[in-house]
Design a protein around this motif. Sequence first.
Motif, PDB file in Angstrom:
ATOM      1  N   GLN A   1      57.541  43.667  44.989  1.00  0.00           N
ATOM      2  CA  GLN A   1      58.144  44.207  46.205  1.00  0.00           C
ATOM      3  C   GLN A   1      57.142  44.972  47.049  1.00  0.00           C
ATOM      4  OE1 GLN A   1      61.489  46.775  45.418  1.00  0.00           O
ATOM      5  NE2 GLN A   1      62.441  46.348  47.399  1.00  0.00           N
ATOM      6  N   GLU A   2      56.194  45.650  46.418  1.00  0.00           N
ATOM      7  CA  GLU A   2      55.225  46.467  47.127  1.00  0.00           C
ATOM      8  C   GLU A   2      53.856  45.792  47.133  1.00  0.00           C
ATOM      9  OE1 GLU A   2      55.254  50.199  45.198  1.00  0.00           O
ATOM     10  OE2 GLU A   2      57.300  50.727  45.820  1.00  0.00           O
ATOM     11  N   ILE A   3      53.119  45.968  48.229  1.00  0.00           N
ATOM     12  CA  ILE A   3      51.824  45.304  48.396  1.00  0.00           C
ATOM     13  C   ILE A   3      50.795  45.761  47.361  1.00  0.00           C
ATOM     14  CG2 ILE A   3      49.873  44.990  49.972  1.00  0.00           C
ATOM     15  CD1 ILE A   3      51.797  44.991  52.286  1.00  0.00           C
ATOM     16  N   PRO A   4      50.598  47.077  47.118  1.00  0.00           N
ATOM     17  CA  PRO A   4      49.594  47.473  46.111  1.00  0.00           C
ATOM     18  C   PRO A   4      49.901  46.911  44.727  1.00  0.00           C
ATOM     19  CG  PRO A   4      50.213  49.339  47.481  1.00  0.00           C
ATOM     20  CD  PRO A   4      51.176  48.257  47.800  1.00  0.00           C
ATOM     21  N   HIS A   5      51.178  46.935  44.346  1.00  0.00           N
ATOM     22  CA  HIS A   5      51.581  46.398  43.046  1.00  0.00           C
ATOM     23  C   HIS A   5      51.229  44.907  42.954  1.00  0.00           C
ATOM     24  CE1 HIS A   5      55.021  45.653  39.954  1.00  0.00           C
ATOM     25  NE2 HIS A   5      53.851  45.803  39.357  1.00  0.00           N
ATOM     26  N   PHE A   6      51.514  44.175  44.000  1.00  0.00           N
ATOM     27  CA  PHE A   6      51.230  42.743  44.019  1.00  0.00           C
ATOM     28  C   PHE A   6      49.724  42.474  43.942  1.00  0.00           C
ATOM     29  CE2 PHE A   6      50.051  39.105  46.722  1.00  0.00           C
ATOM     30  CZ  PHE A   6      50.626  38.073  45.996  1.00  0.00           C
ATOM     31  N   LEU A   7      48.935  43.160  44.756  1.00  0.00           N
ATOM     32  CA  LEU A   7      47.499  42.916  44.787  1.00  0.00           C
ATOM     33  C   LEU A   7      46.838  43.279  43.462  1.00  0.00           C
ATOM     34  CD1 LEU A   7      46.587  44.200  48.367  1.00  0.00           C
ATOM     35  CD2 LEU A   7      46.908  41.843  47.602  1.00  0.00           C
ATOM     36  N   PHE A   8      47.254  44.372  42.850  1.00  0.00           N
ATOM     37  CA  PHE A   8      46.650  44.801  41.584  1.00  0.00           C
ATOM     38  C   PHE A   8      46.923  43.777  40.486  1.00  0.00           C
ATOM     39  CE2 PHE A   8      46.474  47.243  37.638  1.00  0.00           C
ATOM     40  CZ  PHE A   8      45.257  47.888  37.784  1.00  0.00           C
ATOM     41  N   ASN A   9      48.156  43.295  40.412  1.00  0.00           N
ATOM     42  CA  ASN A   9      48.488  42.318  39.381  1.00  0.00           C
ATOM     43  C   ASN A   9      47.799  40.974  39.629  1.00  0.00           C
ATOM     44  OD1 ASN A   9      50.079  43.978  37.788  1.00  0.00           O
ATOM     45  ND2 ASN A   9      51.988  43.397  38.778  1.00  0.00           N
ATOM     46  N   MET A  10      47.687  40.547  40.878  1.00  0.00           N
ATOM     47  CA  MET A  10      47.022  39.286  41.160  1.00  0.00           C
ATOM     48  C   MET A  10      45.526  39.368  40.839  1.00  0.00           C
ATOM     49  SD  MET A  10      49.476  37.373  41.917  1.00  0.00           S
ATOM     50  CE  MET A  10      50.447  38.458  40.840  1.00  0.00           C
ATOM     51  N   LEU A  11      44.932  40.527  41.069  1.00  0.00           N
ATOM     52  CA  LEU A  11      43.530  40.702  40.699  1.00  0.00           C
ATOM     53  C   LEU A  11      43.361  40.585  39.184  1.00  0.00           C
ATOM     54  CD1 LEU A  11      40.620  41.435  41.470  1.00  0.00           C
ATOM     55  CD2 LEU A  11      41.269  43.852  41.277  1.00  0.00           C
ATOM     56  N   GLY A  12      44.276  41.194  38.432  1.00  0.00           N
ATOM     57  CA  GLY A  12      44.214  41.078  36.978  1.00  0.00           C
ATOM     58  C   GLY A  12      44.397  39.651  36.508  1.00  0.00           C
ATOM     59  N   LEU A  13      45.337  38.932  37.126  1.00  0.00           N
ATOM     60  CA  LEU A  13      45.546  37.530  36.763  1.00  0.00           C
ATOM     61  C   LEU A  13      44.292  36.697  37.030  1.00  0.00           C
ATOM     62  CD1 LEU A  13      49.164  36.720  38.031  1.00  0.00           C
ATOM     63  CD2 LEU A  13      48.338  36.579  35.684  1.00  0.00           C
ATOM     64  N   TRP A  14      43.663  36.919  38.167  1.00  0.00           N
ATOM     65  CA  TRP A  14      42.502  36.119  38.538  1.00  0.00           C
ATOM     66  C   TRP A  14      41.323  36.382  37.588  1.00  0.00           C
ATOM     67  CZ3 TRP A  14      41.502  32.040  41.424  1.00  0.00           C
ATOM     68  CH2 TRP A  14      40.178  31.753  41.751  1.00  0.00           C
ATOM     69  N   VAL A  15      41.051  37.649  37.306  1.00  0.00           N
ATOM     70  CA  VAL A  15      39.876  37.993  36.499  1.00  0.00           C
ATOM     71  C   VAL A  15      40.092  37.612  35.032  1.00  0.00           C
ATOM     72  CG1 VAL A  15      38.430  39.885  35.682  1.00  0.00           C
ATOM     73  CG2 VAL A  15      39.165  39.825  38.068  1.00  0.00           C
ATOM     74  N   ILE A  16      41.169  38.114  34.432  1.00  0.00           N
ATOM     75  CA  ILE A  16      41.378  37.879  32.995  1.00  0.00           C
ATOM     76  C   ILE A  16      41.845  36.441  32.747  1.00  0.00           C
ATOM     77  CG2 ILE A  16      42.515  38.754  30.922  1.00  0.00           C
ATOM     78  CD1 ILE A  16      42.891  41.392  32.350  1.00  0.00           C
ATOM     79  N   GLY A  17      42.636  35.889  33.671  1.00  0.00           N
ATOM     80  CA  GLY A  17      43.027  34.493  33.526  1.00  0.00           C
ATOM     81  C   GLY A  17      41.835  33.560  33.544  1.00  0.00           C
TER      82      GLY A  17
END
Length: 323
Positions: free
Chosen positions: A136-152
Amino acid sequence: MDAQPGLPRCYRHPETETGIRCVRCDRPICPRCMVSASVGFQCPDCVRGGSGTGHAPDANRPRTLAGGRTAEDGRFVTKIVIAVNLALFLAVQVVGDRLVDDLALIGYARLSSSGELVGVADGEWYRLLTAAFLHQEIPHFLFNMLGLWVIGGIVEPELGRIRYAALVLLSGLSGSALAYLLSPQNQFSLGASGVVFGLIGAWAVLTRRRRYDMRPVVLFVALSLLFTFTRPGISWEAHIGGLVGGALVTYGLVHAPGPAGTWCSTQPVDWFSCSTWESCSSARPRSPEHTGLWMSFRRSFPRVIHSVGRALPASCEERAPHL
């Protein structure tokens, strides 16, 4: 006297000298490209074209640590997962809170706006999955997508696409399940943090399996848990559920024996290379101890799930709190 010529260079990695040649096409190949054959080594192109022994063309195809097929794009499934999260995030921005009310994780409650009873305990089991990809919130979304990209990008090449997709789904479900069991019934939860922590757990298991230095992973896990328990408004249940679920799923994937009793090789590879070629070794027979543990787990797991399902409330209407 003329200078002696140097060693030939790998046809896929021109910067690497090698003294090994493919037994089928005679092209020079480096250790990253060598695929074990019945006699000598073959290059990845010859393996993809056919084994030359009457087997299927992919019989000797390089495999990942978990036994999956290697792929050129090491973030293919990760990109799809990020695209799904992005689509749901944009839909929330357009539709508004109504979509969050319909898809977020909540145990059992009555909406203050409409008086409607909602929640997993009311039969809306899909919330366990949809909440793991909803933001729902932009910071929450960006932080999780960064984690998905790096660790994924670290985990997906090690497991292969199908196993990695299963890891993502099971990590999200395990995080949602623990949040549902331990969180207040009327508390909304959403976000891909459970999936991200599941990938962190998978990363730790893979690092241990490769016998790499565990200190960077332990430090990263410690900082992630510190962030989880010190920041307000974070569902620690989803984080812990995803972490434990991801670690257990990955442990099963990399330690369970294959259908033919073979075990995957544990030779070091470059996690940040999308062209890693890994083959499974059939030199190690199936361990009777591991086989017994695996079969015991397979027999007991359905009974555990059935018991948990019977323990969940079928209806909580008489105690439904208001949001």
